[in-house]
Scaffold this motif. Structure first.
Motif, short mmCIF file in Angstrom:
data_model
loop_
_atom_site.label_atom_id
_atom_site.label_comp_id
_atom_site.label_asym_id
_atom_site.label_seq_id
_atom_site.Cartn_x
_atom_site.Cartn_y
_atom_site.Cartn_z
N GLN A 297 0.72 -1.35 -0.63
CA GLN A 297 0.05 -0.36 -0.06
C GLN A 297 0.92 1.20 -0.29
OE1 GLN A 297 -3.50 -0.22 2.55
NE2 GLN A 297 -3.92 -2.02 2.29
N ILE A 298 0.53 2.06 -0.65
CA ILE A 298 1.34 3.16 -0.42
C ILE A 298 0.32 5.10 -0.68
CG2 ILE A 298 2.61 4.87 -2.71
CD1 ILE A 298 3.73 2.00 -3.71
N LYS A 299 0.60 5.69 -0.28
CA LYS A 299 0.05 6.88 -0.04
C LYS A 299 1.16 7.95 -0.82
CE LYS A 299 -2.84 9.84 2.33
NZ LYS A 299 -3.91 9.91 3.53
N THR A 300 1.11 8.78 -0.87
CA THR A 300 1.91 9.66 -1.59
C THR A 300 1.14 10.83 -0.71
OG1 THR A 300 0.07 11.08 -3.59
CG2 THR A 300 1.86 9.77 -4.05
N LEU A 301 2.80 11.24 -0.71
CA LEU A 301 3.00 12.39 0.28
C LEU A 301 3.90 13.31 0.55
CD1 LEU A 301 1.95 10.07 3.91
CD2 LEU A 301 0.58 11.40 2.89
N PRO A 302 3.96 14.86 1.19
CA PRO A 302 4.95 15.83 1.03
C PRO A 302 6.43 15.18 2.11
CG PRO A 302 3.43 16.88 1.87
CD PRO A 302 2.38 15.14 1.63
N TYR A 303 7.25 15.38 1.48
CA TYR A 303 8.84 14.96 2.37
C TYR A 303 8.93 14.99 3.99
CZ TYR A 303 13.72 14.00 2.20
OH TYR A 303 14.88 13.40 2.61
N PRO A 304 8.87 14.14 3.86
CA PRO A 304 9.48 12.41 4.10
C PRO A 304 8.76 11.82 3.54
CG PRO A 304 9.73 12.85 6.34
CD PRO A 304 8.90 14.16 5.82
N GLY A 305 7.85 12.26 3.12
CA GLY A 305 6.96 11.12 3.07
C GLY A 305 6.91 10.26 1.01
N PHE A 306 6.07 9.39 1.17
CA PHE A 306 6.21 8.42 0.02
C PHE A 306 6.11 9.59 -1.41
CE2 PHE A 306 6.12 6.80 -3.99
CZ PHE A 306 6.91 5.43 -3.85
N PRO A 307 7.21 9.38 -2.54
CA PRO A 307 7.09 11.40 -3.03
C PRO A 307 6.23 11.40 -4.51
CG PRO A 307 9.40 10.25 -3.55
CD PRO A 307 8.67 9.76 -3.22
N THR A 308 5.07 11.73 -4.77
CA THR A 308 3.57 11.75 -5.89
C THR A 308 4.27 11.48 -7.37
OG1 THR A 308 2.44 13.33 -6.96
CG2 THR A 308 3.69 14.63 -5.72
N ASP A 309 6.37 11.93 -7.30
CA ASP A 309 6.69 11.85 -8.13
C ASP A 309 7.52 10.54 -8.55
OD1 ASP A 309 6.24 14.78 -9.37
OD2 ASP A 309 7.95 15.34 -8.30
N MET A 310 7.12 10.14 -7.81
CA MET A 310 7.32 8.46 -8.06
C MET A 310 6.33 7.78 -7.67
SD MET A 310 10.83 6.93 -8.57
CE MET A 310 10.14 5.86 -8.25
N GLN A 311 5.09 8.14 -7.80
CA GLN A 311 3.81 7.13 -7.67
C GLN A 311 3.73 6.23 -9.10
OE1 GLN A 311 0.17 6.83 -9.92
NE2 GLN A 311 0.10 9.03 -8.62
N ALA A 312 3.70 7.02 -10.01
CA ALA A 312 3.27 6.25 -11.04
C ALA A 312 4.92 5.06 -11.60
CB ALA A 312 3.38 7.53 -13.25
N GLN A 313 5.77 5.72 -11.39
CA GLN A 313 6.79 4.02 -11.49
C GLN A 313 6.23 3.74 -10.46
OE1 GLN A 313 7.02 7.29 -11.24
NE2 GLN A 313 9.00 8.34 -11.31
N ILE A 314 6.22 3.47 -9.45
CA ILE A 314 6.46 2.05 -8.88
C ILE A 314 5.27 1.28 -8.62
CG2 ILE A 314 5.25 3.49 -6.46
CD1 ILE A 314 6.92 1.23 -5.39
N ALA A 315 3.93 2.41 -9.39
CA ALA A 315 2.78 1.25 -9.42
C ALA A 315 3.07 0.68 -10.92
CB ALA A 315 1.78 1.95 -10.24
N ALA A 316 3.63 1.01 -11.77
CA ALA A 316 4.49 -0.19 -12.91
C ALA A 316 5.12 -0.96 -12.14
CB ALA A 316 5.24 0.94 -14.25
N ALA A 317 5.78 -1.14 -11.13
CA ALA A 317 6.37 -2.60 -10.86
C ALA A 317 5.26 -2.90 -10.28
CB ALA A 317 7.35 -1.99 -9.76
N LEU A 318 4.37 -1.96 -9.31
CA LEU A 318 3.43 -3.40 -8.59
C LEU A 318 2.81 -3.72 -9.49
CD1 LEU A 318 2.09 -0.38 -5.60
CD2 LEU A 318 3.25 -2.45 -5.44
N VAL A 319 2.64 -3.50 -10.61
CA VAL A 319 1.53 -4.34 -11.36
C VAL A 319 1.63 -5.22 -11.54
CG1 VAL A 319 0.56 -1.86 -12.79
CG2 VAL A 319 1.91 -3.32 -13.58
N LEU A 320 3.07 -5.86 -11.35
CA LEU A 320 4.11 -6.90 -12.20
C LEU A 320 4.06 -7.80 -10.28
CD1 LEU A 320 5.93 -6.45 -14.13
CD2 LEU A 320 4.35 -8.02 -14.51
#
Ligand code: UD1
Length: 424
Positions: A297-320
């Motif tokens: 599970q991932i929720k994008t947040l301001p730093y030091p949270g998970f960056p919104t700018d990485m949301q799509a790229q990690i989703a590309a790994a999560l689909v697998l």
């Protein structure tokens, strides 16, 4: 027109060197014009966003010289800071960070006239907080019919500013204007991203007095003027994160060099949850994955949270990854535009409001897809590299805004990827 042709299915392996941080560069290059003396900035990424901003800076009279591909010398002396000054061309309207020229010019000349920012279409992206900050410092701000922001002040005076939303752009912009205001400014609920700290460090090396960058209270004691400086920028957290996600999605093994591992913690932590191995060294990280990955599970947040700018790229790994992953986007409202494209490649994703529900599949297949924005484009490249067969990715200009030598770097890791140029 250019597009990427990618043949997927290879585990990416080897070493990659990360460029300077694009989002730090945009703030620092704008700040460099706040003095009439020369500034030399090293580790500037050679991407289209930085080149566009440099062109705009040159157009208003600054001298810009590339000393080498990653070192830029800027001298803001030639800028005529009166009401004839206007920053507007077809390029500047395309980039979001043109807004940094408002803070930089307002601070230095007490006058700025800049075309409204563009950038990736990932949500409404207002700039009300920037404007509120400038007004609190004593500026009058108007938005003209032609879509330009005109800000002027007899003098700027330090004040207490509370940001009711954490905003990277507003924090940097207000910090720049406040650096040359009279007296003390306090920015509360400031953003804490690494590039905020980098811009503050650069301004301090120019003679500014900024304390607390990297915490949520930034204190700026205004100075009369700034001087020239030499500065080396931080590496790009998001480019590094993109290669980390690529290593995982392709079940590869990549040593990612020239990074600050601390900036990558939120990404490393999620990739580890998924079953990947992340080894941190002083200025590099190794990311490895083989076999099955787990949902998370991932929720994008301001730093030091998970960056919104990485949301799509990690989703590309999560689909697998095996199981159901939940991705909540809490910063921008339009950041799932890559979803229909990943579905064309065989992904199973359902979007409900600001949440994507991903049901892992055992494999993706190649497809013809379109990048809708910079990070969505990077996600499609990752998915295409992990998919079986051939993919074509269109609208890659978005990707070139923020990734230096992306295809060269991927080929050096064993990825099969070509840039195809067509006439139309
Ligand atoms: C910067 C980054 C971008 C990143 C984003 C969030 C640059 C050039 N871009 O964008 O890559 O995705 O931070 O980490 O550095 N907001 C307002 N009013 C404002 C300003 C922002 O309501 O005046 C809202 C936005 O709509 C958004 C949130 O605040 O919901 C965060 O935006 P912000 O941090 O300002 O993003 P940018 O500076 O545009």
């Amino acid at each position: 027109m250019k597009h990427y042709a990618i043949t997927g299915g290879n585990a990416l392996e080897g070493e990659v060197v990360i460029a300077g941080a694009k989002n730090a560069a945009l703030g620092i290059l704008a700040a460099a014009i706040m003095t009439d003396e020369k500034c030399v900035i090293e580790n500037v990424p050679f991407v289209s966003d930085t080149r566009t901003l440099l062109k705009a800076i040159e157009n208003i009279g600054a001298e810009v010289r590339y000393l080498d591909r990653h070192t830029v010398q800027i001298c803001g002396k030639g800028i005529v800071g009166d009401e004839s000054l206007s920053v507007d061309d077809e390029y500047i309207r395309k980039i979001r960070a043109s807004y940094y020229l408002i803070g930089a010019l307002l601070g230095k000349y007490k006058y700025a006239n800049v075309a409204l920012p563009g950038g990736c279409d990932i949500g409404s992206r207002p700039i009300d907080l920037h404007i509120k900050g400038f007004e609190t410092l004593g500026a009058e701000v108007e938005i003209s019919n032609g879509g330009k922001i005109v800000a002027k002040a007899d003098k700027l005076k330090g004040e207490h500013i509370y940001l009711d939303t954490v905003s990277v752009g507003a924090t940097i912009n207000i910090m720049m204007a406040a650096a040359l205001a009279e007296g003390k400014t306090t920015i509360e609920n400031a953003a804490k991203e690494p590039h905020i700290v980098d811009v503050a460090n650069f301004l301090n090396s120019m003679g500014a007095n900024i304390k607390g960058a990297g915490t949520d209270v930034i204190r700026v004691r205004g100075v009369e003027k700034l001087h020239g400086a030499e500065y080396t920028m931080i590496p790009d957290q998001i480019e590094a994160g993109t290669f980390m996600a690529m290593a995982v999605a392709t079940r590869g093994n990549i040593l990612i060099k020239n990074v600050i591992p601390k900036h990558l913690e939120s990404i490393s932590s999620k990739l580890t949850d998924m079953g990947a191995k992340v080894i941190e060294y002083d200025d590099s990280v190794r990311v490895m994955a083989d076999g099955k990955l787990k949902a998370t599970q991932i929720k994008t947040l301001p730093y030091p949270g998970f960056p919104t700018d990485m949301q799509a790229q990690i989703a590309a790994a999560l689909v697998l990854s095996e199981g159901t992953s939940i991705v909540i986007e809490s910063i921008f409202e339009n950041r799932f535009q890559y979803v229909p494209e990943l579905i064309k490649m065989g992904a199973k994703i359902r979007v409900e409001g600001n949440t994507a529900i991903i049901t892992g599949v055992s494999g993706l297949h190649g497809a013809k897809v379109e990048a809708s924005d910079l990070r969505a484009g990077a996600a499609l490249v990752i998915a295409a590299l992990a998919a079986e067969g051939d993919s074509e990715i269109y609208d890659i200009d978005f990707i070139l805004r923020g990734y230096e030598d992306f295809d060269d770097k991927i080929r050096s890791l064993g990825g099969i990827m070509e840039v195809i140029k067509t006439d139309d």
